[in-house]
Design a protein around this motif. Structure first.
Motif, PDB file in Angstrom:
ATOM      1  N   PRO A 116       0.834  -1.208   0.000  1.00 27.39           N
ATOM      2  CA  PRO A 116       0.000   0.000   0.000  1.00 27.39           C
ATOM      3  C   PRO A 116       0.865   1.253   0.000  1.00 27.39           C
ATOM      4  CG  PRO A 116      -0.915  -1.620   1.491  1.00 27.39           C
ATOM      5  CD  PRO A 116       0.396  -2.183   1.020  1.00 27.39           C
ATOM      6  N   PHE A 117       0.513   2.181  -0.865  1.00 27.63           N
ATOM      7  CA  PHE A 117       1.367   3.344  -1.085  1.00 27.63           C
ATOM      8  C   PHE A 117       1.307   4.304   0.091  1.00 27.63           C
ATOM      9  CE2 PHE A 117       2.819   7.333  -2.787  1.00 27.63           C
ATOM     10  CZ  PHE A 117       3.820   6.979  -3.672  1.00 27.63           C
ATOM     11  N   SER A 118       2.463   4.665   0.580  1.00 27.14           N
ATOM     12  CA  SER A 118       2.589   5.662   1.641  1.00 27.14           C
ATOM     13  C   SER A 118       3.387   6.826   1.088  1.00 27.14           C
ATOM     14  CB  SER A 118       3.294   5.065   2.860  1.00 27.14           C
ATOM     15  OG  SER A 118       3.596   6.072   3.812  1.00 27.14           O
ATOM     16  N   GLY A 119       2.756   7.974   0.980  1.00 35.44           N
ATOM     17  CA  GLY A 119       3.410   9.121   0.384  1.00 35.44           C
ATOM     18  C   GLY A 119       4.612   9.620   1.155  1.00 35.44           C
ATOM     19  N   ILE A 120       4.638   9.364   2.477  1.00 40.28           N
ATOM     20  CA  ILE A 120       5.760   9.867   3.275  1.00 40.28           C
ATOM     21  C   ILE A 120       6.927   8.891   3.279  1.00 40.28           C
ATOM     22  CG2 ILE A 120       4.248  11.218   4.762  1.00 40.28           C
ATOM     23  CD1 ILE A 120       4.537   9.065   6.886  1.00 40.28           C
ATOM     24  N   ASP A 121       6.780   7.751   2.613  1.00 42.20           N
ATOM     25  CA  ASP A 121       7.847   6.765   2.552  1.00 42.20           C
ATOM     26  C   ASP A 121       7.910   6.195   1.139  1.00 42.20           C
ATOM     27  OD1 ASP A 121       9.855   5.052   3.263  1.00 42.20           O
ATOM     28  OD2 ASP A 121       8.523   3.524   4.059  1.00 42.20           O
ATOM     29  N   ALA A 122       8.228   7.064   0.183  1.00 45.62           N
ATOM     30  CA  ALA A 122       8.202   6.660  -1.221  1.00 45.62           C
ATOM     31  C   ALA A 122       9.432   7.182  -1.939  1.00 45.62           C
ATOM     32  CB  ALA A 122       6.932   7.177  -1.897  1.00 45.62           C
ATOM     33  N   SER A 123       9.766   6.532  -3.036  1.00 43.37           N
ATOM     34  CA  SER A 123      10.898   6.961  -3.849  1.00 43.37           C
ATOM     35  C   SER A 123      10.657   6.553  -5.291  1.00 43.37           C
ATOM     36  CB  SER A 123      12.204   6.338  -3.337  1.00 43.37           C
ATOM     37  OG  SER A 123      12.136   4.929  -3.414  1.00 43.37           O
ATOM     38  N   GLU A 372      -1.291  23.366   9.046  1.00 45.05           N
ATOM     39  CA  GLU A 372       0.035  22.769   9.091  1.00 45.05           C
ATOM     40  C   GLU A 372       0.551  22.744  10.522  1.00 45.05           C
ATOM     41  OE1 GLU A 372       2.917  20.849   8.894  1.00 45.05           O
ATOM     42  OE2 GLU A 372       2.188  21.157   6.861  1.00 45.05           O
ATOM     43  N   LYS A 373       0.770  21.543  11.059  1.00 42.35           N
ATOM     44  CA  LYS A 373       1.221  21.382  12.440  1.00 42.35           C
ATOM     45  C   LYS A 373       2.741  21.430  12.575  1.00 42.35           C
ATOM     46  CE  LYS A 373      -3.013  20.439  13.896  1.00 42.35           C
ATOM     47  NZ  LYS A 373      -3.749  21.322  14.818  1.00 42.35           N
ATOM     48  N   ASN A 374       3.463  21.181  11.460  1.00 45.91           N
ATOM     49  CA  ASN A 374       4.918  21.112  11.511  1.00 45.91           C
ATOM     50  C   ASN A 374       5.505  22.500  11.258  1.00 45.91           C
ATOM     51  OD1 ASN A 374       7.634  20.626  11.214  1.00 45.91           O
ATOM     52  ND2 ASN A 374       7.392  18.838   9.895  1.00 45.91           N
ATOM     53  N   PRO A 375       6.135  23.140  12.256  1.00 48.14           N
ATOM     54  CA  PRO A 375       6.648  24.506  12.078  1.00 48.14           C
ATOM     55  C   PRO A 375       7.660  24.627  10.950  1.00 48.14           C
ATOM     56  CG  PRO A 375       6.669  23.860  14.395  1.00 48.14           C
ATOM     57  CD  PRO A 375       6.373  22.627  13.609  1.00 48.14           C
ATOM     58  N   SER A 376       8.409  23.559  10.675  1.00 44.72           N
ATOM     59  CA  SER A 376       9.438  23.625   9.640  1.00 44.72           C
ATOM     60  C   SER A 376       8.856  23.623   8.235  1.00 44.72           C
ATOM     61  CB  SER A 376      10.402  22.447   9.790  1.00 44.72           C
ATOM     62  OG  SER A 376       9.733  21.224   9.512  1.00 44.72           O
ATOM     63  N   MET A 377       7.552  23.360   8.103  1.00 44.22           N
ATOM     64  CA  MET A 377       6.942  23.252   6.781  1.00 44.22           C
ATOM     65  C   MET A 377       5.873  24.300   6.530  1.00 44.22           C
ATOM     66  SD  MET A 377       6.599  19.134   6.311  1.00 44.22           S
ATOM     67  CE  MET A 377       6.373  19.305   4.555  1.00 44.22           C
ATOM     68  N   VAL A 378       5.703  25.233   7.450  1.00 43.66           N
ATOM     69  CA  VAL A 378       4.647  26.227   7.281  1.00 43.66           C
ATOM     70  C   VAL A 378       4.935  27.140   6.100  1.00 43.66           C
ATOM     71  CG1 VAL A 378       3.537  28.230   8.340  1.00 43.66           C
ATOM     72  CG2 VAL A 378       3.944  26.165   9.686  1.00 43.66           C
ATOM     73  N   ASN A 379       6.200  27.535   5.921  1.00 43.84           N
ATOM     74  CA  ASN A 379       6.570  28.446   4.837  1.00 43.84           C
ATOM     75  C   ASN A 379       6.607  27.682   3.518  1.00 43.84           C
ATOM     76  OD1 ASN A 379       7.554  30.388   3.179  1.00 43.84           O
ATOM     77  ND2 ASN A 379       9.461  30.732   4.308  1.00 43.84           N
ATOM     78  N   TYR A 380       5.784  28.096   2.570  1.00 46.15           N
ATOM     79  CA  TYR A 380       5.734  27.422   1.279  1.00 46.15           C
ATOM     80  C   TYR A 380       6.789  27.939   0.311  1.00 46.15           C
ATOM     81  CZ  TYR A 380       1.266  25.480   2.746  1.00 46.15           C
ATOM     82  OH  TYR A 380       0.288  24.817   3.418  1.00 46.15           O
ATOM     83  N   GLY A 381       7.600  28.899   0.743  1.00 42.92           N
ATOM     84  CA  GLY A 381       8.694  29.377  -0.103  1.00 42.92           C
ATOM     85  C   GLY A 381       8.265  30.379  -1.147  1.00 42.92           C
ATOM     86  N   SER A 408      -1.520  13.450   4.307  1.00 39.05           N
ATOM     87  CA  SER A 408      -1.970  12.108   4.678  1.00 39.05           C
ATOM     88  C   SER A 408      -2.897  12.172   5.872  1.00 39.05           C
ATOM     89  CB  SER A 408      -0.762  11.214   5.016  1.00 39.05           C
ATOM     90  OG  SER A 408       0.146  11.173   3.952  1.00 39.05           O
ATOM     91  N   ARG A 409      -3.873  11.266   5.866  1.00 36.75           N
ATOM     92  CA  ARG A 409      -4.770  11.166   7.017  1.00 36.75           C
ATOM     93  C   ARG A 409      -4.022  10.543   8.190  1.00 36.75           C
ATOM     94  NH1 ARG A 409     -10.155  11.996   5.917  1.00 36.75           N
ATOM     95  NH2 ARG A 409     -10.714  12.057   3.713  1.00 36.75           N
ATOM     96  N   VAL A 410      -4.284  11.056   9.386  1.00 35.31           N
ATOM     97  CA  VAL A 410      -3.703  10.498  10.598  1.00 35.31           C
ATOM     98  C   VAL A 410      -4.833  10.141  11.549  1.00 35.31           C
ATOM     99  CG1 VAL A 410      -1.546  11.759  10.398  1.00 35.31           C
ATOM    100  CG2 VAL A 410      -3.438  12.799  11.623  1.00 35.31           C
ATOM    101  N   ARG A 429       1.042  17.148   6.666  1.00 33.68           N
ATOM    102  CA  ARG A 429       1.744  17.395   5.405  1.00 33.68           C
ATOM    103  C   ARG A 429       3.192  16.961   5.519  1.00 33.68           C
ATOM    104  NH1 ARG A 429       4.245  22.583   4.184  1.00 33.68           N
ATOM    105  NH2 ARG A 429       4.910  22.639   2.003  1.00 33.68           N
ATOM    106  N   ASN A 430       3.694  16.313   4.449  1.00 32.74           N
ATOM    107  CA  ASN A 430       5.090  15.902   4.376  1.00 32.74           C
ATOM    108  C   ASN A 430       5.567  16.037   2.938  1.00 32.74           C
ATOM    109  OD1 ASN A 430       6.183  14.536   7.026  1.00 32.74           O
ATOM    110  ND2 ASN A 430       4.063  13.859   6.816  1.00 32.74           N
ATOM    111  N   PHE A 431       6.875  16.155   2.789  1.00 31.81           N
ATOM    112  CA  PHE A 431       7.449  16.112   1.452  1.00 31.81           C
ATOM    113  C   PHE A 431       7.547  14.660   1.002  1.00 31.81           C
ATOM    114  CE2 PHE A 431       9.346  20.179   2.959  1.00 31.81           C
ATOM    115  CZ  PHE A 431       8.762  20.990   2.006  1.00 31.81           C
TER     116      PHE A 431
END
Length: 478
Positions: A116-123, A372-381, A408-410, A429-431
């Protein structure tokens, strides 16, 4: 003495029974011995099951004139339901062909399929590119992960194992939209050629066309297709004419004939543009259409939901200018539908935020904005011009220029969350990609199927194939 004789007889009987439960196979000159239960696990329709029914008193091994090394891999698969490491010596196509010969292709597909595809663990595991004119104009993915890639006026077909199965030449100069109508039937459209056209891959031939005509209006001619989707019985396609008159037509899949018309409009304003994306929602039987344009004053467009049974619009919103939205001026840059989760997602053009609406509770302003709960990802650049999204597997994949991210749903703490105000807590949200991935070029299209994610990029040949990384390491894409 009688007890001893009885014991010897019992042991002999047990040994005879064990021997009768075994079978010897001579595959390409190499001897294999296994149990009847192992080869019968291949299923009653398989060649191995048939061979297991030979007379028990025949001392000669069953001879099969095939590759013994690949058979060893497939025999291990039947024993363990897993593909052994020895399989790395062979291509997926070689293994799939042999599995089909023995009648165990379903076993092989199940074992070879990614998890099953997990977007936060893909390559990226592969890049597939047609041999000629490899710059894809669009592509379509089946539920099992098979993919059709349009390049120029051709369509190259790849099966679930991503092996090339053929290339079909159409009469079109360029294909801009494609939809899998049946397993071997494609519906295609082009912005440079009029009509919706159907092609059969099994016979490599054109099987029919549909054109939008109106005898009472001579301006309706050379109408081109912008978007296509399909239900179990119908194909829906949006057409527009050179003078911008547009419509959505419902076409019967069996007869390839128009059965109804939806939402004819002039196209002179943003709220009357031709739908550039169509999604059929099986659970409710409705059709969702979206149209988006951008200009000097930003983005504008609409989301519209039709009931094909009545032909009526059951809900719509226009941005900017409709509803009581607190996000006025932050119009959507893209919209997609989670048909299984009965949700609509929009990607805001200025803030980059993701909004979600429950299709069962639509109103004037149904949007909940994911926090967005992750402070390191709030800025979209900063503002990004190329924004797009795709929903699959309960996840939302977002392309921002060349970067790829996933919402992803949590699991909510303490079970379900009451009320709409808490729904943003259901996603994080994750990259998906790394910096090197994002530098390949702006993402043009994202689509999922068969627990794989397929991504095309502007001006880049081929399609990237992403899988969960714990089963397959990253493979460089040339």
């Amino acid at each position: 003495m009688e007890a001893e004789g009885s014991s010897q007889a019992s042991a002999a009987a047990s040994e005879s029974q064990a021997t009768s439960e075994r079978i010897k196979l001579n595959v390409g000159g190499k001897l294999f011995e296994t149990t009847l239960s192992t080869i019968r696990s291949a299923g009653p329709d398989s060649l191995l099951f048939v061979l297991s029914n030979r007379p028990a008193n025949d001392p000669n091994p069953v001879f099969i004139d095939r590759d013994p090394e690949i058979f060893s891999v497939l025999l291990s698969l039947l024993r363990t339901n897993q593909i052994p490491s020895a399989a790395r010596r062979f291509s997926t196509q070689e293994l799939a062909d042999e599995a089909a010969f023995y009648g165990i292709d379903s076993h092989f597909r199940s074992a070879a399929a990614p998890p099953p595809f997990s977007g936060i663990d893909a390559s990226i595991v592969k890049s597939i590119s047609p041999a000629s004119e490899g710059l894809p104009s669009t592509f379509a993915v089946a539920d099992n992960g098979a993919v059709w890639i349009a390049h120029g006026g051709q369509i190259s077909s790849y099966d679930w194992s991503l092996a090339h199965t053929g290339t079909l030449r159409t009469h079109l100069d360029e294909i801009d939209s494609i939809c899998r109508v049946w397993t071997e039937i494609a519906a295609v459209g082009s912005e440079s050629d009029a009509g919706l056209h159907f092609y059969d891959f099994s016979s490599s031939r054109h099987v029919g066309s549909v054109h939008w005509t109106d005898p009472s209006d001579p301006r309706i001619f050379k109408a081109r297709v912008n978007a296509i989707t399909a239900s179990e019985t119908s194909v829906f396609a949006s057409f527009d004419c050179p003078h911008r008159e547009n419509i959505v037509l419902e076409i019967d899949k069996e007869r390839i004939q128009i059965v109804s018309q939806l939402g004819r409009q002039s196209g002179n304003q943003a709220k009357h543009m031709v739908p550039s994306k169509l999604t059929f929602v099986p659970a409710t039987g409705v059709l969702v259409g979206t149209a988006i344009t951008s200009g000097a004053f930003g983005y504008s467009g609409y989301i519209r939901i039709w009931d094909p049974r009545s032909g009526d619009v059951v809900w719509e919103t226009n941005e900017p200018g409709a509803g009581r939205s607190s996000r006025f001026g932050d119009s959507f840059a893209d919209v997609d539908v989670d048909a299984e989760g009965l949700s609509i997602f929009k990607l805001c053009s200025k803030s980059g935020d993701l909004g979600m609406a429950d299709m069962r509770r639509l109103g004037d302003d149904p949007w909940v904005y994911l926090e967005e709960k992750n402070p390191s990802m709030v800025n979209y650049g900063g503002e990004v011009n190329n924004l797009l999204m795709h929903c699959c597997w309960g996840q939302v994949f977002v392309g921002r220029g060349g970067s790829l991210e996933v919402w992803s749903r949590v699991q909510a703490h303490g079970g379900s969350i009451e009320g709409e105000s808490g729904r943003e807590g259901l996603f994080r949200r994750n990259f998906v990609d790394k910096r090197g991935d994002s530098e390949r070029g702006d993402i043009k299209k994202i689509e999922g199927g068969g627990d794989r994610l397929f991504v095309s990029r502007e001006g880049v040949e081929g399609i990237e194939v992403w899988e969960s990384s714990h089963t397959s390491g990253a493979v460089p894409v040339s």
